[in-house]
Scaffold this active site. Structure first.
Site, PDB file in Angstrom:
ATOM      1  N   GLY A 175       3.044   6.064   2.502  1.00 36.60           N
ATOM      2  CA  GLY A 175       1.331   5.555   3.088  1.00 36.60           C
ATOM      3  C   GLY A 175       0.598   4.503   2.598  1.00 36.60           C
ATOM      4  N   GLY A 177       0.743   1.456   1.395  1.00 36.80           N
ATOM      5  CA  GLY A 177       1.073  -0.160   1.859  1.00 36.80           C
ATOM      6  C   GLY A 177       0.395  -1.035   2.660  1.00 36.80           C
ATOM      7  N   CYS A 180       0.967  -0.833   6.799  1.00 36.85           N
ATOM      8  CA  CYS A 180       2.304   1.065   6.854  1.00 36.85           C
ATOM      9  C   CYS A 180       0.960   1.669   7.377  1.00 36.85           C
ATOM     10  CB  CYS A 180       1.833   1.797   5.707  1.00 36.85           C
ATOM     11  SG  CYS A 180       2.269   3.297   5.357  1.00 36.85           S
TER      12      CYS A 180
HETATM   13  P1  5GP Z   1       1.681  -3.401   0.619  1.00 36.09           P
HETATM   14  O1  5GP Z   1       2.371  -4.632  -1.229  1.00 36.09           O
HETATM   15  O2  5GP Z   1       1.862  -4.850   0.985  1.00 36.09           O
HETATM   16  O3  5GP Z   1       0.183  -2.703  -0.187  1.00 36.09           O
HETATM   17  O4  5GP Z   1       2.828  -2.196   0.507  1.00 36.09           O
HETATM   18  C1  5GP Z   1       4.346  -2.788   0.252  1.00 36.09           C
HETATM   19  C2  5GP Z   1       4.993  -1.360   0.681  1.00 36.09           C
HETATM   20  O5  5GP Z   1       4.803  -0.899   1.873  1.00 36.09           O
HETATM   21  C3  5GP Z   1       7.008  -1.957   0.991  1.00 36.09           C
HETATM   22  O6  5GP Z   1       7.564  -2.284  -0.347  1.00 36.09           O
HETATM   23  C4  5GP Z   1       6.787  -0.772   2.056  1.00 36.09           C
HETATM   24  O7  5GP Z   1       7.381   1.066   0.854  1.00 36.09           O
HETATM   25  C5  5GP Z   1       5.783  -0.223   2.454  1.00 36.09           C
HETATM   26  N1  5GP Z   1       6.184  -0.564   3.633  1.00 36.09           N
HETATM   27  C6  5GP Z   1       6.333  -1.671   4.437  1.00 36.09           C
HETATM   28  N2  5GP Z   1       6.537  -1.962   5.532  1.00 36.09           N
HETATM   29  C7  5GP Z   1       6.492  -1.025   6.271  1.00 36.09           C
HETATM   30  C8  5GP Z   1       6.238   0.010   7.483  1.00 36.09           C
HETATM   31  O8  5GP Z   1       6.530  -0.597   8.425  1.00 36.09           O
HETATM   32  N3  5GP Z   1       5.678   1.677   6.950  1.00 36.09           N
HETATM   33  C9  5GP Z   1       5.431   2.280   6.245  1.00 36.09           C
HETATM   34  N4  5GP Z   1       5.279   3.397   5.908  1.00 36.09           N
HETATM   35  N5  5GP Z   1       5.263   1.351   4.949  1.00 36.09           N
HETATM   36  C10 5GP Z   1       5.987  -0.134   4.898  1.00 36.09           C
END
Ligand code: 5GP
Length: 351
Positions: A175, A177, A180
């Site tokens: 949750g 991301g 996300c």
């Molecule tokens: P960020 O660094 O952008 O905050 O988070 C990256 C992480 O978000 C990714 O490694 C993956 O675990 C998660 N993530 C990527 N795409 C999605 C998505 O479409 N839905 C969700 N729930 N998580 C995502």
């Protein structure tokens, strides 16, 4: 039904307390770490920051570039290694797969072509299914020497379960991301700082490691993730928008509404977004809903500048809290709880 009363924290809920330090300069700080793994045979040395296996981030070009800084990349599932002749340094990238039978085939073919690869990432949105544990066990049986990264989970019990099933490194985060929407769509999640603290403790007790995956919006958040006990920190949004991740289809020009100025923007999407589902699954299955956003972020040129910004920030954190090496950061950490998001002027996507 029951309610857990203990307070769970996110990156924005804490700051690091500065402490007396004997360090003369930031240049003296050692950011490299060496890990030996519970199951996989080879040790690993490098700067434990990982580019996420997302489109626009987990590319071969990103792996090449980040390996120059001893950093690591999990390749997006769409990267077909059987068609690639020259792979990046095997110490600094991992293939990613899901948990279908076809994924085992993908793995076999990739290892047939590149037998020296060391890492396997088994990645699902919800690491709590029994099928996921079974699949890890199966891959561990097939590749006993390789280093297996598996996730995502957010609690100590499941971290231990995945390690006992054969994972070396557990990926933590549900949750947080930047693109996300799981918390909005499902109400499920766990504040990321607390998830890191609890899962790191569970993994370390078994001689395993964790990756803090998601929710870092700034170098300060990366520092907090390490301070909380993360062995590795995975970044999606912070590595998006750079030359090394961009394919032609992702970049476009946009006119600023107020100034009329034309700027380059990059499309960045979650791997469970409608955009990703349209590309890889012929659209969203009837029984699912999108758990990811599609956003446009500013084009940011070469990733080198961003890497230096993150590493410089980390070195500075170490000098502020008196840690001569990244390994010492958790033991030099006192978190202070803050009751206001001190950086709430920034948009989540204004990375
Ligand atoms: P960020 O660094 O952008 O905050 O988070 C990256 C992480 O978000 C990714 O490694 C993956 O675990 C998660 N993530 C990527 N795409 C999605 C998505 O479409 N839905 C969700 N729930 N998580 C995502």
């Amino acid at each position: 039904m029951r309610i857990e009363d203990g307070i769970k924290l996110d990156f924005d809920d804490v700051l690091l307390r500065p402490k007396r330090s004997t360090l003369g300069s930031r240049a003296e700080v050692l950011l490299e770490r060496t890990f030996t793994f519970r199951h996989g045979k080879a040790p690993w040395t490098g700067v434990p920051i990982i580019a996420s296996n997302m489109d626009g981030v987990g590319t071969l070009e990103m792996a090449e570039k980040l390996s120059e800084f001893s950093m690591f990349t999990t390749l997006a599932k769409s990267v077909d290694l059987t068609t690639v002749e020259t792979i990046p340094d095997v110490n600094h990238f991992s293939i990613s797969i899901g948990i279908k039978d076809a994924d085992v085939e993908t793995l076999h073919k990739a290892f047939k072509k590149h037998p020296n690869m060391k890492f396997i990432t088994i990645d699902v949105a919800n690491g709590y299914s029994e099928r996921f544990g079974d699949f890890i066990e199966k891959v561990r049986g097939l590749y006993p020497e390789k280093i297996i990264i598996a996730g995502n989970v957010v609690t100590a019990d499941m971290t231990q379960e995945l390690v006992l099933r054969g994972a070396d490194i557990v990926k933590v985060g549900i949750g947080p991301g930047s693109v996300c929407t799981t918390r909005i769509k499902t109400g499920v999640g766990y504040p990321q700082l607390s998830a890191i603290i609890e899962c790191a403790d569970a993994a370390h007790g078994l001689g395993a490691q964790i990756i803090a995956d998601g929710g870092c919006k700034s170098p300060g958040d990366v520092a907090k993730a390490f301070a909380a006990g993360a062995d590795f920190v995975m970044l999606g949004g912070m590595f998006a928008g750079h030359d090394e991740g961009i394919e032609g289809r992702l970049i476009s020009e946009k006119q600023d509404f107020f100034t009329g100025e034309t700027k380059k923007v990059v499309t960045f999407y979650g791997m469970s977004s409608d955009t990703a589902m349209d590309i890889y699954n012929d659209g969203m299955a009837w029984y699912r809903s999108s758990e990811g956003r599609t956003v446009q972020i500013p084009y940011r040129g070469n990733v080198e500048h961003t890497v230096r910004d993150i590493l410089g920030g980390l070195r500075s954190t170490c000098t502020y809290i008196g840690a001569t090496k990244l390994k010492d950061v958790p033991k030099c950490t006192s978190f202070i709880r803050v009751n206001k998001q001190y950086n709430d002027v920034f948009e989540k996507h204004d990375l």
